[in-house]
Design an enzyme around this catalytic site. Structure first.
Site, PDB file in Angstrom:
ATOM      1  N   ARG A   1    -113.612 -96.070 -32.674  1.00  0.00           N
ATOM      2  CA  ARG A   1    -114.131 -95.335 -31.524  1.00  0.00           C
ATOM      3  C   ARG A   1    -115.460 -94.692 -31.877  1.00  0.00           C
ATOM      4  O   ARG A   1    -115.563 -93.987 -32.879  1.00  0.00           O
ATOM      5  CB  ARG A   1    -113.145 -94.254 -31.083  1.00  0.00           C
ATOM      6  CG  ARG A   1    -111.859 -94.834 -30.531  1.00  0.00           C
ATOM      7  CD  ARG A   1    -110.963 -93.735 -30.018  1.00  0.00           C
ATOM      8  NE  ARG A   1    -109.645 -94.282 -29.710  1.00  0.00           N
ATOM      9  CZ  ARG A   1    -108.580 -93.543 -29.483  1.00  0.00           C
ATOM     10  NH1 ARG A   1    -108.666 -92.228 -29.529  1.00  0.00           N
ATOM     11  NH2 ARG A   1    -107.416 -94.097 -29.209  1.00  0.00           N
TER      12      ARG A   1
ATOM     13  N   SER B   1    -109.011 -94.902 -25.269  1.00  0.00           N
ATOM     14  CA  SER B   1    -107.804 -94.189 -24.871  1.00  0.00           C
ATOM     15  C   SER B   1    -108.091 -93.056 -23.880  1.00  0.00           C
ATOM     16  O   SER B   1    -108.586 -93.292 -22.792  1.00  0.00           O
ATOM     17  CB  SER B   1    -107.067 -93.685 -26.113  1.00  0.00           C
ATOM     18  OG  SER B   1    -105.802 -93.167 -25.769  1.00  0.00           O
ATOM     19  N   HIS B   2    -107.779 -91.818 -24.265  1.00  0.00           N
ATOM     20  CA  HIS B   2    -107.891 -90.659 -23.373  1.00  0.00           C
ATOM     21  C   HIS B   2    -109.251 -89.989 -23.467  1.00  0.00           C
ATOM     22  O   HIS B   2    -109.456 -88.916 -22.893  1.00  0.00           O
ATOM     23  CB  HIS B   2    -106.790 -89.645 -23.708  1.00  0.00           C
ATOM     24  CG  HIS B   2    -106.797 -89.254 -25.165  1.00  0.00           C
ATOM     25  ND1 HIS B   2    -106.468 -90.139 -26.169  1.00  0.00           N
ATOM     26  CD2 HIS B   2    -107.107 -88.092 -25.783  1.00  0.00           C
ATOM     27  CE1 HIS B   2    -106.580 -89.533 -27.340  1.00  0.00           C
ATOM     28  NE2 HIS B   2    -106.965 -88.297 -27.135  1.00  0.00           N
TER      29      HIS B   2
ATOM     30  N   ASP C   1    -103.325 -91.652 -18.894  1.00  0.00           N
ATOM     31  CA  ASP C   1    -104.651 -91.540 -19.510  1.00  0.00           C
ATOM     32  C   ASP C   1    -105.462 -92.808 -19.223  1.00  0.00           C
ATOM     33  O   ASP C   1    -105.044 -93.672 -18.446  1.00  0.00           O
ATOM     34  CB  ASP C   1    -104.534 -91.276 -21.013  1.00  0.00           C
ATOM     35  CG  ASP C   1    -104.019 -92.470 -21.806  1.00  0.00           C
ATOM     36  OD1 ASP C   1    -103.302 -93.302 -21.222  1.00  0.00           O
ATOM     37  OD2 ASP C   1    -104.321 -92.581 -23.009  1.00  0.00           O
TER      38      ASP C   1
ATOM     39  N   ASP D   1    -106.221 -95.639 -20.763  1.00  0.00           N
ATOM     40  CA  ASP D   1    -105.658 -96.989 -20.981  1.00  0.00           C
ATOM     41  C   ASP D   1    -104.175 -97.062 -20.644  1.00  0.00           C
ATOM     42  O   ASP D   1    -103.512 -98.065 -20.947  1.00  0.00           O
ATOM     43  CB  ASP D   1    -105.915 -97.465 -22.409  1.00  0.00           C
ATOM     44  CG  ASP D   1    -105.204 -96.643 -23.468  1.00  0.00           C
ATOM     45  OD1 ASP D   1    -104.957 -95.442 -23.227  1.00  0.00           O
ATOM     46  OD2 ASP D   1    -104.884 -97.186 -24.543  1.00  0.00           O
TER      47      ASP D   1
ATOM     48  N   ASP E   1    -101.446 -95.673 -21.717  1.00  0.00           N
ATOM     49  CA  ASP E   1    -100.330 -95.632 -22.673  1.00  0.00           C
ATOM     50  C   ASP E   1     -99.733 -94.227 -22.794  1.00  0.00           C
ATOM     51  O   ASP E   1     -98.636 -94.069 -23.325  1.00  0.00           O
ATOM     52  CB  ASP E   1    -100.727 -96.189 -24.050  1.00  0.00           C
ATOM     53  CG  ASP E   1    -101.805 -95.393 -24.758  1.00  0.00           C
ATOM     54  OD1 ASP E   1    -102.426 -94.513 -24.127  1.00  0.00           O
ATOM     55  OD2 ASP E   1    -102.047 -95.671 -25.950  1.00  0.00           O
ATOM     56  N   ARG E   2    -100.426 -93.206 -22.274  1.00  0.00           N
ATOM     57  CA  ARG E   2     -99.894 -91.840 -22.309  1.00  0.00           C
ATOM     58  C   ARG E   2     -99.436 -91.417 -20.923  1.00  0.00           C
ATOM     59  O   ARG E   2     -99.831 -92.004 -19.915  1.00  0.00           O
ATOM     60  CB  ARG E   2    -100.956 -90.865 -22.816  1.00  0.00           C
ATOM     61  CG  ARG E   2    -101.367 -91.155 -24.250  1.00  0.00           C
ATOM     62  CD  ARG E   2    -102.431 -90.186 -24.739  1.00  0.00           C
ATOM     63  NE  ARG E   2    -102.928 -90.646 -26.029  1.00  0.00           N
ATOM     64  CZ  ARG E   2    -103.177 -89.875 -27.069  1.00  0.00           C
ATOM     65  NH1 ARG E   2    -102.972 -88.576 -26.989  1.00  0.00           N
ATOM     66  NH2 ARG E   2    -103.621 -90.379 -28.198  1.00  0.00           N
TER      67      ARG E   2
ATOM     68  N   THR F   1     -97.872 -89.449 -37.583  1.00  0.00           N
ATOM     69  CA  THR F   1     -98.519 -89.765 -36.310  1.00  0.00           C
ATOM     70  C   THR F   1     -99.162 -91.152 -36.405  1.00  0.00           C
ATOM     71  O   THR F   1     -99.843 -91.455 -37.369  1.00  0.00           O
ATOM     72  CB  THR F   1     -99.574 -88.707 -35.971  1.00  0.00           C
ATOM     73  OG1 THR F   1     -98.919 -87.441 -35.849  1.00  0.00           O
ATOM     74  CG2 THR F   1    -100.295 -89.029 -34.681  1.00  0.00           C
TER      75      THR F   1
ATOM     76  N   GLU G   1     -94.157 -89.181 -29.102  1.00  0.00           N
ATOM     77  CA  GLU G   1     -95.083 -88.272 -29.771  1.00  0.00           C
ATOM     78  C   GLU G   1     -95.361 -87.093 -28.848  1.00  0.00           C
ATOM     79  O   GLU G   1     -95.365 -87.255 -27.624  1.00  0.00           O
ATOM     80  CB  GLU G   1     -96.428 -88.960 -30.032  1.00  0.00           C
ATOM     81  CG  GLU G   1     -96.375 -90.195 -30.866  1.00  0.00           C
ATOM     82  CD  GLU G   1     -97.750 -90.866 -30.979  1.00  0.00           C
ATOM     83  OE1 GLU G   1     -98.010 -91.427 -32.041  1.00  0.00           O
ATOM     84  OE2 GLU G   1     -98.532 -90.833 -30.000  1.00  0.00           O
TER      85      GLU G   1
ATOM     86  N   SER H   1     -98.116 -85.906 -28.281  1.00  0.00           N
ATOM     87  CA  SER H   1     -99.428 -86.108 -27.654  1.00  0.00           C
ATOM     88  C   SER H   1     -99.314 -86.991 -26.411  1.00  0.00           C
ATOM     89  O   SER H   1    -100.147 -87.846 -26.162  1.00  0.00           O
ATOM     90  CB  SER H   1    -100.413 -86.706 -28.658  1.00  0.00           C
ATOM     91  OG  SER H   1     -99.864 -87.869 -29.255  1.00  0.00           O
TER      92      SER H   1
ATOM     93  N   LYS I   1     -97.061 -97.359 -27.031  1.00  0.00           N
ATOM     94  CA  LYS I   1     -96.516 -96.367 -26.102  1.00  0.00           C
ATOM     95  C   LYS I   1     -96.848 -96.820 -24.686  1.00  0.00           C
ATOM     96  O   LYS I   1     -97.793 -97.594 -24.485  1.00  0.00           O
ATOM     97  CB  LYS I   1     -97.053 -94.975 -26.409  1.00  0.00           C
ATOM     98  CG  LYS I   1     -98.537 -94.855 -26.533  1.00  0.00           C
ATOM     99  CD  LYS I   1     -98.902 -93.553 -27.232  1.00  0.00           C
ATOM    100  CE  LYS I   1    -100.351 -93.595 -27.704  1.00  0.00           C
ATOM    101  NZ  LYS I   1    -100.575 -92.914 -28.951  1.00  0.00           N
TER     102      LYS I   1
END
Length: 582
Positions: free
Chosen positions: A24, A123-124, A299, A301, A303-304, A367, A386, A388, A399
């Site tokens: 990233r 991600s987020h 989020d 992508d 996954d959260r 993690t 998790e 998060s 996830k």
């Protein structure tokens, strides 16, 4: 047309080390000439030849700024490296969990199966010309590349001298479903653009009882709100919640994917999902409008996830514990029982109590989702999570935010199946409070200090490690701050030996464990693109049912005070308050 393969000379860039979530960086870094190409070629060179030549690869992501350009570059490099076909989600969109599902489940018209994927996401993290971009590689099990591969990619980035690309290959129209074929030195090369949602929706329908959920959503007493925060979840929300489950289209918020996430921060928490939080009655100002019964957010992508009831926040730690406690009854996929459960070390011990009660195998891991993947590949774990905002199961190897929402809707549908015509539905808050009454409550909060000077963050962690050598000194500090906080009985750095492959992961977080079961955990997070993020986790267990209804921040106030003084947080970071509290 027949394309030619060009060998383009290049020189290495510093710092192309992929973490557990890939590489990233800011967009301005990625758009440097050769930067993306170096990383992609280094990845191809790290893979076994049979996973590249003649292989099928997925290339898609969350649709953030620079994704469309990156997809075309990767297609041209895949062709030049001898890949047989590339699968792209329509408009370049695939959620991270959907990529995992496509790798594991999708079979091409010619019987082909994917052996891996380039996922374009940060991600987020925010998106846009001045924000973040990311790329990660997933393997044929649908999970992130293991450390042995990411280490090899990093080594390759340090010595790369050329990359292969089919520069004369025209750009493929990724907005139109269909197959585009080209001829190359090694034969035919295909790019197939396919519907982003179909494979994932099919998988979800095989896991959950959609008919039962549909009955819940059709009840006039049940109201629902889903916020995609302008991330890739929007590509799935209408299909699943409206078309399949019959929710009103007005129940979807921010479900048009945008390159810059609408200028917002696509992180599903109480700070950044402002619109949803307000609609659910948790905002600072009181609304005249009655909030929905159930709310959720994703989020960038997808996954959260964040789960909310009416004026009620469900912590991610409680969420995974409640899903595990109810899965066998409420979710058909788990009807024959759970193989085991697992959580990341900073996540609260709520899941531990459920595992003990249900006599399930239990694992505490560092993690990083790859640790769960090892357990799942070995048949040891069914549900994991998790703190998060990441929750998932062994249906894929990532996830899965929408899976978690469907799991909660399944639990609500199961609890209300005889009650849809009654006076009052069983609510999210009812389910959580009943869980606390049965298993006890783990009061829990996380303080994030984002973009802290990296040197100051390392100094703070080094200070804490040194402090851990003397429990007497620690307890003197603790009692000097709050006499009502119990003694620290153990202080260590978390270390994990993987029960599957025997690998050892060290330096996974600094822990202070108290006599009454409370915990303080300090970690440096690697998910930001600049500076360092210090994460402080604070947890207190309460098993007395008469004391499980307190306000979380009020219950944790003494431990928070201890944590900030013990760590000298303000002294090291210059911060008087965290960036985000969850």
């Amino acid at each position: 047309m027949v394309f030619k393969v060009s060998k383009v000379p290049t020189t290495p860039f510093d710092g192309q080390k992929p973490g557990t979530s890939g590489l990233r960086k800011k967009v301005k870094v990625y758009i440097q000439p050769h930067y993306l190409q170096n990383f992609v070629q280094s990845t191809f060179n790290a893979l076994a030849p049979e996973k590249v030549r003649g292989a099928t690869l997925v290339v898609s992501g969350d649709g953030r700024y620079f994704s469309k350009d990156a997809i075309q570059i990767i297609i041209k490099m895949a062709a030049a490296n001898g890949v047989r076909r590339v699968w792209v989600g329509q408009n370049g969109l695939l959620s991270t969990p959907a990529v995992s599902a496509v790798i594991r489940e999708r079979v091409g018209a010619d019987g082909s199966k994917a052996t891996g994927a380039f996922i374009l996401t940060a991600s987020h993290n925010p998106g846009g010309p001045h924000e973040d971009f990311g790329i990660k590689y997933n393997m044929e099990n649908g999970g992130s590349a293991p450390e042995a591969i990411t280490d090899m990619i990093f080594e390759n980035t340090k010595t790369i001298t050329e990359y292969l690309i089919a520069e004369d290959l025209p750009n493929v129209d990724i907005s139109a479903i269909g197959v585009t074929s080209f001829g190359g030195p090694e034969g035919q090369f295909d790019v197939e653009v396919f519907d982003s949602a179909s494979d994932y929706v099919k998988l979800m329908k095989s896991i959950f009882d959609f008919e039962l959920i549909r009955k819940l959503l059709s009840s006039p007493k049940f109201t629902f709100c889903y916020d995609a925060l302008h991330g890739v979840a929007g590509a799935y929300a209408n299909r699943i919640f409206v078309e399949e489950l019959g929710a009103q289209e007005s129940s979807l918020l921010n479900c048009v994917p945008k390159e810059d996430f609408g200028g917002g921060h696509p992180d599903p928490n109480l700070t950044y999902a402002k619109e949803l939080v307000a609609r659910m009655g948790l905002g600072k100002s009181n609304s005249e409008v009655e909030p929905p019964e159930f709310g959720a957010a994703a989020d960038g992508d997808a996954d959260r996830n964040m789960i909310l009831g009416k004026r009620f926040f469900v912590t991610p730690s409680d969420s995974v514990a409640i899903i595990a406690a109810n899965a066998v009854d409420a979710i058909p996929y788990f009807s024959s029982g759970l193989k085991g459960v697992a959580r990341s070390m900073p996540t609260s011990a709520a899941l531990d109590v459920v595992a003990k009660h249900l006599k399930l195998k239990f694992f505490e891991v560092p993690t990083g989702w790859k640790f769960f993947c090892n357990l799942m590949d070995d048949g040891l774990c069914s549900i994991c999570g998790e703190e998060s905002f990441g929750t998932g199961s062994d249906h894929i190897r990532e996830k899965d935010g929408i899976w978690a929402v469907l799991a909660w809707l399944s639990i609500l549908a199961y609890k209300n199946k005889e009650n849809l015509n009654g006076d009052k539905l069983v609510t999210v808050e009812d389910i959580v409070r009943k869980h606390w009454a049965t298993y006890g409550r783990h009061y829990y909060t996380r303080y994030d200090y984002e973009n802290v000077d990296a040197g100051a963050a390392k100094d703070l962690m080094a200070y804490l490690i040194k402090l851990q050598s003397s429990l007497n000194e620690i307890n003197t500090i603790v009692k000097g701050v709050r006499s009502d906080v119990s003694n620290v009985i153990n202080a260590d750095e978390f270390e994990y030996k993987d029960p599957v492959d025997g690998s050892v992961s060290k330096h996974q977080g600094i822990r202070f464990l108290f006599e009454d079961g409370s915990r303080l955990v300090f970690r440096l997070s690697g998910t930001g693109s600049e500076g360092a993020t210090i994460r402080l986790y604070i947890e207190q267990f309460e098993k007395d049912p008469s004391k499980t209804g307190r306000d979380s921040q009020e219950a944790l106030a003494p431990l928070v005070e201890v944590a900030l003084k013990l760590s000298k947080m303000q002294e090291f970071t210059g911060r008087s308050a965290p960036t985000v509290i969850t």
